[in-house]
Design an enzyme around this catalytic site. Structure first.
Site, PDB file in Angstrom:
ATOM      1  N   CYS A 382     -11.369 -40.715 -67.497  1.00  0.00           N
ATOM      2  CA  CYS A 382     -11.202 -39.761 -68.599  1.00  0.00           C
ATOM      3  C   CYS A 382     -12.319 -38.714 -68.574  1.00  0.00           C
ATOM      4  O   CYS A 382     -12.317 -37.838 -67.723  1.00  0.00           O
ATOM      5  CB  CYS A 382     -11.135 -40.507 -69.929  1.00  0.00           C
ATOM      6  SG  CYS A 382     -10.462 -39.494 -71.277  1.00  0.00           S
ATOM      7  N   HIS A 507      -6.806 -44.127 -68.785  1.00  0.00           N
ATOM      8  CA  HIS A 507      -7.682 -45.283 -68.980  1.00  0.00           C
ATOM      9  C   HIS A 507      -7.074 -46.538 -68.334  1.00  0.00           C
ATOM     10  O   HIS A 507      -6.404 -47.335 -69.009  1.00  0.00           O
ATOM     11  CB  HIS A 507      -7.897 -45.535 -70.477  1.00  0.00           C
ATOM     12  CG  HIS A 507      -8.769 -44.527 -71.141  1.00  0.00           C
ATOM     13  ND1 HIS A 507     -10.133 -44.696 -71.282  1.00  0.00           N
ATOM     14  CD2 HIS A 507      -8.474 -43.326 -71.697  1.00  0.00           C
ATOM     15  CE1 HIS A 507     -10.644 -43.649 -71.906  1.00  0.00           C
ATOM     16  NE2 HIS A 507      -9.658 -42.797 -72.161  1.00  0.00           N
ATOM     17  N   GLU A 509      -8.456 -49.249 -67.514  1.00  0.00           N
ATOM     18  CA  GLU A 509      -9.058 -50.503 -67.982  1.00  0.00           C
ATOM     19  C   GLU A 509      -8.190 -51.219 -69.009  1.00  0.00           C
ATOM     20  O   GLU A 509      -8.279 -52.447 -69.166  1.00  0.00           O
ATOM     21  CB  GLU A 509     -10.454 -50.241 -68.578  1.00  0.00           C
ATOM     22  CG  GLU A 509     -10.510 -49.476 -69.874  1.00  0.00           C
ATOM     23  CD  GLU A 509     -10.581 -47.969 -69.725  1.00  0.00           C
ATOM     24  OE1 GLU A 509     -11.022 -47.276 -70.658  1.00  0.00           O
ATOM     25  OE2 GLU A 509     -10.165 -47.460 -68.651  1.00  0.00           O
TER      26      GLU A 509
END
Length: 533
Positions: A382, A507, A509
């Site tokens: 990001c 993102h 994750e």
């Protein structure tokens, strides 16, 4: 008909209700049940989207674009549940919906009160989650601790739930602290007794107690807790400190917590032993063959929970590669003042996560330059991708004053605000949020990592790469390997002639699991191990 488990906490916060809820979901899921998990947050904010990370920690983003509590990340990492806006509710959302209905005249002139109108709205949302998820068991975690004024409407709603649904369809679990007093050389049960007493005053009698403790609980201590808290001895579950959160499902399984829950609900399910979880996750976390140091360059480093999903995803990458990932947390502002090569000495990989605002940006850019020039594996996420673009523009493309319009007006706005974002005045819930498709170019590093040409990843940002600079960047060696096809927005950039230099606007994750590491983190750790000095 769904069954419901309500999980409350007492004595102090940060005991680990989220981990406990996720672990219970894991052991029930292993028995063949479909579970859904909810978090009820007592703060008046509508969602955590506008809250400072130091106030709230990480904002977890769901597939449908909801900004939610970080505990939903635990839920998704431990189980197969896919969260949505129905899995997290706040006091702000409940009051907002009730007041909106009152303004429309939906209550036909009645006086609006906490009971029944607020509590009914809470119960409606819980039942909606059950309906949408079609879950066999809905696990509802209530934020805060028993006794907090803010949590009372949620606790009252959960009390009413057993009256509405029937005794056999609702189970109450209370997580509490049994502290060890070193000077006395013993554990103390009084905090737990007081916590349960407070809960009973509200009208909730817990069926199961989970006791957080540093020391093992003896039979006599369990008998005392059982007697004074009116809970069966076998339902007094100890939860000692462990080296890894991924051991907690095994701890609960060993104490037959799943059997206690199924017995209460009168459910007969297939047996399970969690051996695969123990082999592929826990054993690899505790006894890895390799060790690697990864630097995370952030601006909220002081708070562990600010980058919770990042840290867990790095651990997942380590699990896949049979390596212990030691995370070197570096405040990006320290890089603005100190010698970068000294601060980053000995790291085998550099990760720059997301964030907002100008503070610490120049330190992140210095770290990215160091990774690029020294061929150190790099992953940007990001804001990390945007910083990588700014660094490349300044130091390779010759655009010395290049920057993002988020930070300052510049002659070279390589990162700029989307046109559609300019119309928004409210900050909450107006970013580019949730899952979007990304088309990956063949013969790219991204394609090698994902092994497919179309992916869907979650977003949370307002600013994008400025396509006016695309041709210049490509001529200088940047490859735009991932594109959001509907609007030709850049999603993935990568650097040629580098062992692993990739940055993404989304993102990743949020979609990583301990037994299924996200490809970007898996390959990042693999590259770091390969380039380890």
């Amino acid at each position: 008909m769904s069954k419901y488990i309500f999980i409350t906490g007492g004595v102090i916060s940060s005991l680990g209700k989220g981990i406990a809820s996720a672990s219970i979901g894991k052991i029930l899921e292993s028995r063949g049940l479909k579970v859904a998990l909810m978090k009820l947050d007592p703060y008046i904010n509508v969602d955590p989207g506008t809250m400072n990370p130091y106030q709230h920690g990480e904002v977890y983003v769901t597939e449908d674009g909801s900004e939610t509590d970080l505990d939903l990340g635990h839920y998704e990492r431990f189980t197969n549940t896919i969260s949505s806006k129905f899995n997290n509710i706040t006091t702000g959302q409940i009051y907002n919906s009730v007041i909106s209905r009152e303004r429309k005249g939906d209550y036909l002139g009645k006086t609006i009160q906490v009971i029944p109108h607020i509590t009914d709205a809470i119960k409606e949302r819980i039942e909606k989650c059950a309906l949408v998820s079609k879950a066999d068991i809905v696990i509802v975690e209530i934020g805060g601790t028993v006794g907090d004024i803010e949590s009372l409407p949620f606790l009252e709603a959960s009390r009413q739930f057993r009256l509405d649904m029937g005794y056999d369809n609702v189970l109450y679990i209370h997580l509490t602290l049994v502290p060890y007093i070193k000077a006395a050389g013993e554990v103390k049960t009084k905090p737990t007794q007081h916590s349960v007493g407070t809960l009973r005053e509200i009208g909730i009698i817990p069926d199961v107690l989970i006791c957080r403790t540093e020391e093992p609980l003896t039979d006599s201590v369990k008998e005392k807790i059982s007697l004074f808290c009116n809970v069966r001895k076998e339902a007094v579950i100890e939860s000692p400190d462990k080296d890894s959160i991924y051991q907690v499902p095994l701890v609960f399984k060993e104490q037959i917590l799943d059997e206690i829950i199924l017995s209460h609900f009168k459910l007969i399910c297939k047996s399970s032993d969690l051996k695969e979880w123990e082999r592929s996750v826990v054993n690899r976390v505790l006894n890895p063959k390799n060790k690697i140091t990864i630097a995370v360059i952030g601006k909220y480093i002081e708070l562990q929970d600010a980058y919770k999903s990042i840290y867990e995803a790095l651990i997942h990458g380590g699990i896949h590669n049979d390596a212990r990932v030691e995370i070197k947390r570096i405040d990006s502002e320290s890089l603005e003042k100190g010698k970068v090569e000294k601060i980053l000495e000995g790291v085998s990989g550099i990760l720059v996560p997301g964030g907002f605002g100008y503070r610490g940006i120049e330190g992140k850019i210095k770290a990215i330059k160091f990774a690029r020039q020294n061929k150190i594996p790099f992953l940007g996420i990001c804001l990390g991708m945007q910083c990588a673009v700014i660094e490349f523009a300044r130091n390779v493309c010759g655009l010395a004053s290049a920057n993002s319009t988020e930070f300052k007006q510049t002659k070279y706005p390589v990162i700029s605000l989307l046109e559609e974002q300019k119309k928004f005045k409210d900050l909450g819930g107006t970013m580019r949020l949730g899952a979007y498709p990304c088309k990956i170019r063949k013969n790219s590093l991204a394609f090698k990592v994902y092994e497919k040409g179309l992916i869907h990843e979650r977003h949370r940002h307002r600013y994008e790469f400025n396509n006016q600079y695309k041709n210049l960047f490509e001529k200088k060696g940047i490859s735009f390997s991932g594109i959001y096809p509907q609007k030709e927005l850049v999603e993935i950039v990568e650097l040629k002639n580098h062992p692993y230099f990739i940055a993404v606007q989304f993102h990743p994750e949020f979609k990583s699991k301990p037994d299924k590491a996200h490809p970007l983190f898996r390959e990042f750790i693999k590259a770091a191990l390969s380039s380890k000095p």
